[in-house]
Design an enzyme around this catalytic site. Sequence first.
Site, short mmCIF file in Angstrom:
data_model
loop_
_atom_site.label_atom_id
_atom_site.label_comp_id
_atom_site.label_asym_id
_atom_site.label_seq_id
_atom_site.Cartn_x
_atom_site.Cartn_y
_atom_site.Cartn_z
N ASN A 139 -60.93 -73.56 -38.41
CA ASN A 139 -60.10 -74.67 -38.89
C ASN A 139 -59.46 -74.33 -40.23
OD1 ASN A 139 -62.84 -74.95 -39.67
ND2 ASN A 139 -62.59 -77.10 -40.17
N GLU B 185 -57.52 -76.29 -43.15
CA GLU B 185 -57.20 -77.62 -43.68
C GLU B 185 -56.07 -77.54 -44.70
OE1 GLU B 185 -60.92 -79.47 -44.85
OE2 GLU B 185 -61.49 -79.70 -42.73
N CYS C 202 -57.26 -77.62 -36.15
CA CYS C 202 -58.61 -77.32 -35.66
C CYS C 202 -58.73 -75.85 -35.27
CB CYS C 202 -58.92 -78.15 -34.42
SG CYS C 202 -59.09 -79.90 -34.70
N GLU D 156 -60.05 -74.54 -32.60
CA GLU D 156 -59.75 -74.22 -31.19
C GLU D 156 -58.25 -73.99 -30.99
OE1 GLU D 156 -61.55 -76.66 -32.43
OE2 GLU D 156 -63.03 -77.44 -31.02
N CYS E 250 -62.14 -81.66 -29.99
CA CYS E 250 -61.49 -82.97 -30.10
C CYS E 250 -60.46 -83.14 -28.97
CB CYS E 250 -60.82 -83.13 -31.47
SG CYS E 250 -59.23 -82.30 -31.61
N CYS F 242 -57.43 -80.83 -29.03
CA CYS F 242 -57.75 -79.45 -28.64
C CYS F 242 -57.98 -79.36 -27.14
CB CYS F 242 -58.97 -78.95 -29.41
SG CYS F 242 -58.58 -78.65 -31.14
N1 THU Z 1 -62.29 -79.70 -36.28
C1 THU Z 1 -62.12 -78.59 -35.52
O1 THU Z 1 -61.81 -77.51 -36.03
N2 THU Z 1 -62.31 -78.70 -34.19
C2 THU Z 1 -62.64 -79.86 -33.54
O2 THU Z 1 -62.64 -79.89 -32.31
C3 THU Z 1 -62.99 -81.04 -34.31
C4 THU Z 1 -62.66 -81.00 -35.75
C5 THU Z 1 -62.05 -79.59 -37.72
C6 THU Z 1 -60.82 -80.33 -38.19
C7 THU Z 1 -61.16 -80.57 -39.64
O3 THU Z 1 -60.79 -79.42 -40.38
C8 THU Z 1 -62.67 -80.70 -39.66
O4 THU Z 1 -63.13 -80.15 -38.44
C9 THU Z 1 -63.17 -82.12 -39.78
O5 THU Z 1 -62.61 -82.93 -38.80
#
Ligand code: THU
Length: 162
Positions: free
Chosen positions: A63, A65, A74, A76, A113, A116
């Site tokens: 991920n 940010e 994310c 994925e 999520c 994704c």
């Molecule tokens: N996140 C992912 O990388 N994958 C997911 O399927 C769920 C959430 C990340 C997004 C964000 O950077 C952090 O987790 C908190 O939501």
Amino acid sequence: MINQKKISFDITIYDSFNELKEEDQSLMTAAIQARQRAYAPYSSFNVGASILLDNGKIVEGNNQENASYPSGLCAERVAIFYAGANYPGVKIKAIAITAASLNHEVNEPAAPCGNCRQAISEYEFKQGEPIKILMMGETGSVIECSSLADLLPLGFNSTFLN
Ligand code: THU
């Protein structure tokens, strides 16, 4: 007439990483390494994803940010878009996902999520072959799901656009 239909699917639950097949351990290890390179200063929730391609190659994402929160992405999707961008036409066999938080122990499998799931489903639909999903926290059990479609029933795909 009204029809009711139950949609169900099978998952395999491994007690721990150690129970995985060797090939899946390697894929999950790549996801753990990717997770450790995540850029998540706002959530402190680090996610790694690794993808096994049909040519044997493994590609990774984590991920990313952003100070403008919605601009982040994310793990994925970073991984699958990398695969799509660099290996178009190479089928995707599996994706392993793992999450760890700096604030608490993630001891349950981290599920992708909804966004994704939709992104992965695009590639599964395009290639016409299932993508296996492996999900893990930082510790604890690992869930295996044999196809992304199971995680996104009644999904939207390109056929609706034609
Ligand atoms: N996140 C992912 O990388 N994958 C997911 O399927 C769920 C959430 C990340 C997004 C964000 O950077 C952090 O987790 C908190 O939501």
